[in-house]
Design a protein around this motif. Sequence first.
Motif, PDB file in Angstrom:
ATOM      1  N   GLN A   1       7.849   2.283 -11.701  1.00 40.59           N
ATOM      2  CA  GLN A   1       7.270   2.890 -10.507  1.00 40.59           C
ATOM      3  C   GLN A   1       7.722   4.336 -10.344  1.00 40.59           C
ATOM      4  O   GLN A   1       8.881   4.690 -10.579  1.00 40.59           O
ATOM      5  CB  GLN A   1       7.648   2.089  -9.266  1.00 40.59           C
ATOM      6  CG  GLN A   1       6.891   2.509  -8.014  1.00 40.59           C
ATOM      7  CD  GLN A   1       7.056   1.516  -6.879  1.00 40.59           C
ATOM      8  OE1 GLN A   1       8.085   0.845  -6.761  1.00 40.59           O
ATOM      9  NE2 GLN A   1       6.038   1.389  -6.035  1.00 40.59           N
TER      10      GLN A   1
ATOM     11  N   ASP B   1       6.584   8.413  -5.759  1.00 44.45           N
ATOM     12  CA  ASP B   1       5.652   8.334  -4.636  1.00 44.45           C
ATOM     13  C   ASP B   1       5.064   6.941  -4.450  1.00 44.45           C
ATOM     14  O   ASP B   1       4.207   6.736  -3.585  1.00 44.45           O
ATOM     15  CB  ASP B   1       4.528   9.357  -4.796  1.00 44.45           C
ATOM     16  CG  ASP B   1       3.689   9.130  -6.050  1.00 44.45           C
ATOM     17  OD1 ASP B   1       3.969   8.176  -6.809  1.00 44.45           O
ATOM     18  OD2 ASP B   1       2.748   9.932  -6.280  1.00 44.45           O
ATOM     19  N   GLY B   2       5.511   5.974  -5.265  1.00 42.83           N
ATOM     20  CA  GLY B   2       5.020   4.602  -5.152  1.00 42.83           C
ATOM     21  C   GLY B   2       3.983   4.213  -6.165  1.00 42.83           C
ATOM     22  O   GLY B   2       3.701   3.030  -6.353  1.00 42.83           O
TER      23      GLY B   2
ATOM     24  N   THR C   1      -1.367   1.185 -11.103  1.00 41.52           N
ATOM     25  CA  THR C   1      -0.714   0.910  -9.823  1.00 41.52           C
ATOM     26  C   THR C   1      -1.200  -0.403  -9.241  1.00 41.52           C
ATOM     27  O   THR C   1      -0.395  -1.244  -8.793  1.00 41.52           O
ATOM     28  CB  THR C   1      -0.979   2.060  -8.834  1.00 41.52           C
ATOM     29  OG1 THR C   1      -0.542   3.290  -9.406  1.00 41.52           O
ATOM     30  CG2 THR C   1      -0.250   1.832  -7.524  1.00 41.52           C
TER      31      THR C   1
ATOM     32  N   GLY D   1       9.378  -4.047  -0.901  1.00 40.40           N
ATOM     33  CA  GLY D   1       9.479  -2.612  -0.685  1.00 40.40           C
ATOM     34  C   GLY D   1       8.665  -1.824  -1.692  1.00 40.40           C
ATOM     35  O   GLY D   1       7.962  -0.872  -1.334  1.00 40.40           O
ATOM     36  N   ARG D   2       8.758  -2.211  -2.945  1.00 43.89           N
ATOM     37  CA  ARG D   2       7.991  -1.523  -3.993  1.00 43.89           C
ATOM     38  C   ARG D   2       6.497  -1.747  -3.801  1.00 43.89           C
ATOM     39  O   ARG D   2       5.685  -0.834  -4.014  1.00 43.89           O
ATOM     40  CB  ARG D   2       8.441  -1.995  -5.368  1.00 43.89           C
ATOM     41  CG  ARG D   2       9.859  -1.527  -5.735  1.00 43.89           C
ATOM     42  CD  ARG D   2      10.232  -1.992  -7.135  1.00 43.89           C
ATOM     43  NE  ARG D   2      11.569  -1.560  -7.507  1.00 43.89           N
ATOM     44  CZ  ARG D   2      11.864  -0.389  -8.052  1.00 43.89           C
ATOM     45  NH1 ARG D   2      10.885   0.486  -8.282  1.00 43.89           N
ATOM     46  NH2 ARG D   2      13.098  -0.075  -8.356  1.00 43.89           N
TER      47      ARG D   2
ATOM     48  N   ARG E   1       4.920  -2.357  -0.938  1.00 45.15           N
ATOM     49  CA  ARG E   1       4.475  -1.560   0.209  1.00 45.15           C
ATOM     50  C   ARG E   1       4.298  -0.098  -0.169  1.00 45.15           C
ATOM     51  O   ARG E   1       3.336   0.564   0.242  1.00 45.15           O
ATOM     52  CB  ARG E   1       5.471  -1.686   1.369  1.00 45.15           C
ATOM     53  CG  ARG E   1       5.388  -2.987   2.145  1.00 45.15           C
ATOM     54  CD  ARG E   1       6.137  -2.886   3.457  1.00 45.15           C
ATOM     55  NE  ARG E   1       7.560  -2.609   3.255  1.00 45.15           N
ATOM     56  CZ  ARG E   1       8.490  -3.548   3.120  1.00 45.15           C
ATOM     57  NH1 ARG E   1       8.141  -4.829   3.150  1.00 45.15           N
ATOM     58  NH2 ARG E   1       9.758  -3.217   2.960  1.00 45.15           N
ATOM     59  N   LYS E   2       5.232   0.421  -0.941  1.00 42.76           N
ATOM     60  CA  LYS E   2       5.168   1.828  -1.324  1.00 42.76           C
ATOM     61  C   LYS E   2       3.951   2.098  -2.211  1.00 42.76           C
ATOM     62  O   LYS E   2       3.268   3.120  -2.062  1.00 42.76           O
ATOM     63  CB  LYS E   2       6.455   2.218  -2.046  1.00 42.76           C
ATOM     64  CG  LYS E   2       6.687   3.718  -2.157  1.00 42.76           C
ATOM     65  CD  LYS E   2       8.097   4.021  -2.655  1.00 42.76           C
ATOM     66  CE  LYS E   2       8.354   5.521  -2.686  1.00 42.76           C
ATOM     67  NZ  LYS E   2       9.740   5.839  -3.151  1.00 42.76           N
TER      68      LYS E   2
ATOM     69  N   THR F   1       0.805   1.931  -0.066  1.00 40.91           N
ATOM     70  CA  THR F   1       0.666   3.166   0.710  1.00 40.91           C
ATOM     71  C   THR F   1       0.045   4.270  -0.134  1.00 40.91           C
ATOM     72  O   THR F   1      -0.823   5.028   0.332  1.00 40.91           O
ATOM     73  CB  THR F   1       2.036   3.610   1.248  1.00 40.91           C
ATOM     74  OG1 THR F   1       2.545   2.611   2.134  1.00 40.91           O
ATOM     75  CG2 THR F   1       1.935   4.939   1.983  1.00 40.91           C
ATOM     76  N   TRP F   2       0.485   4.369  -1.389  1.00 48.49           N
ATOM     77  CA  TRP F   2      -0.094   5.380  -2.271  1.00 48.49           C
ATOM     78  C   TRP F   2      -1.569   5.117  -2.522  1.00 48.49           C
ATOM     79  O   TRP F   2      -2.395   6.031  -2.464  1.00 48.49           O
ATOM     80  CB  TRP F   2       0.663   5.437  -3.601  1.00 48.49           C
ATOM     81  CG  TRP F   2       0.157   6.517  -4.504  1.00 48.49           C
ATOM     82  CD1 TRP F   2       0.492   7.846  -4.490  1.00 48.49           C
ATOM     83  CD2 TRP F   2      -0.826   6.368  -5.553  1.00 48.49           C
ATOM     84  NE1 TRP F   2      -0.207   8.533  -5.451  1.00 48.49           N
ATOM     85  CE2 TRP F   2      -1.017   7.656  -6.126  1.00 48.49           C
ATOM     86  CE3 TRP F   2      -1.532   5.288  -6.060  1.00 48.49           C
ATOM     87  CZ2 TRP F   2      -1.904   7.871  -7.180  1.00 48.49           C
ATOM     88  CZ3 TRP F   2      -2.435   5.497  -7.104  1.00 48.49           C
ATOM     89  CH2 TRP F   2      -2.604   6.780  -7.659  1.00 48.49           C
TER      90      TRP F   2
END
Length: 408
Positions: A78, A81-82, A102, A117-118, A120-121, A124-125
Amino acid sequence: MNVIRHSAAALAAVAVLGGATPAVAASPSPSASLPAGLYGTSDPTYDGVWRQSLALLAQRTAGVEPADAAVAWLAGQQCGDGSFAAYRATAGAPCKADTNSTAAAVQALAEIGGYDGRVRKAVTWLKSVQNKDGGWGFTAGGASDANSTSVVIGALAQGGVTVPDLRKDGKSPFDALRGLALPCDGPDAGAFAYQPDKKGKLAANADATAAAVLGMLGETVAGSRQDDTDAPAGCADPDSGSDHLPAADNGAAWLAKTLAKSGHLTTALPGAKPQPDYGNTADAVVALSTAGFNSQAAKPLHWLESHAADWAAQAGPGAYAQLIFAASAAQGGDVHDFGGLDLVAKLNATGPTPAGVDDNPTAGPDDTKASGDKDKGSIGVAWTVGGGLLVGALIGFALMLRGRRRQR
């Protein structure tokens, strides 16, 4: 949902998983020092994250807990920025992110669990690079295409996003897909195009149609086994009804018609003899089964059972994953006896052995990483572009639809 990643860095027309190994122009040679956690032995430059994601998702689909090293390698790819790139040799390498890598990583990590967490990130991207028509292209800001939009839908759904409510300039991802559906009054009624051509015209594309069926149903690339649909095997206005089922059913009906005669899809470069397209045939089985077109999926499933073993052995983990998805989604499919082949053992043998699994004694020596299997076709587990040419460097959710979520 075959996988050649199309990138501006390499424009090479290649065959989509046909009878022969696709030729990718200027493709680097396999490295002698690939990461220990990576599945497959071919050069991962264009498909490392994609094939790893499919392999892990296929293992979970088959009830296997992936090896910690394999999951850790994927998570470690990753970017800051995600997003995910197709492959980074080191954590400090430049991150040339793409939506497909992604989205595939999100689907796998969300299914495995423990990486909220990963996930979600990355979600978001993906949300941040949605196009004004509601869809996604392969790269951020690139023109929307059916394959990229569909795999992102599956990822967002896995990540907990209510996809119909995700809008850009008032357009949802489903609006973008409907914009790529061919009308019901033409010869390819119900099919989906990859993208419009330069004149804005839409041409039917089997790979894009299989992807869009899953996208419209909010499914991951793995699909899911469903009961028989009560939808007519015809074409209905894709904007009719209160959900996205008409367009999905239209696409599935077109795939069924296309597969009815031979039981498989074909592909060819211009001037070359058409070859069986194993990967897209497997994707079509997943789409048909997930749409509830089970009787129509039976013939291509049996064709794959009889013909796909050599292709998968050559193509590697991504191909075994596609066959596992097909066997898992289709009624009568068996991942441990697919035409006499244990697909799960074969896949496990291409990378680190999952916990609680014997060291694949039935997989055969030619299928282990140590054997030097070149995994030649893994880069060709590919997304088709336009009318059948591919750009050679690689390439569901909270909806009340069908299957797990569809109410009939």
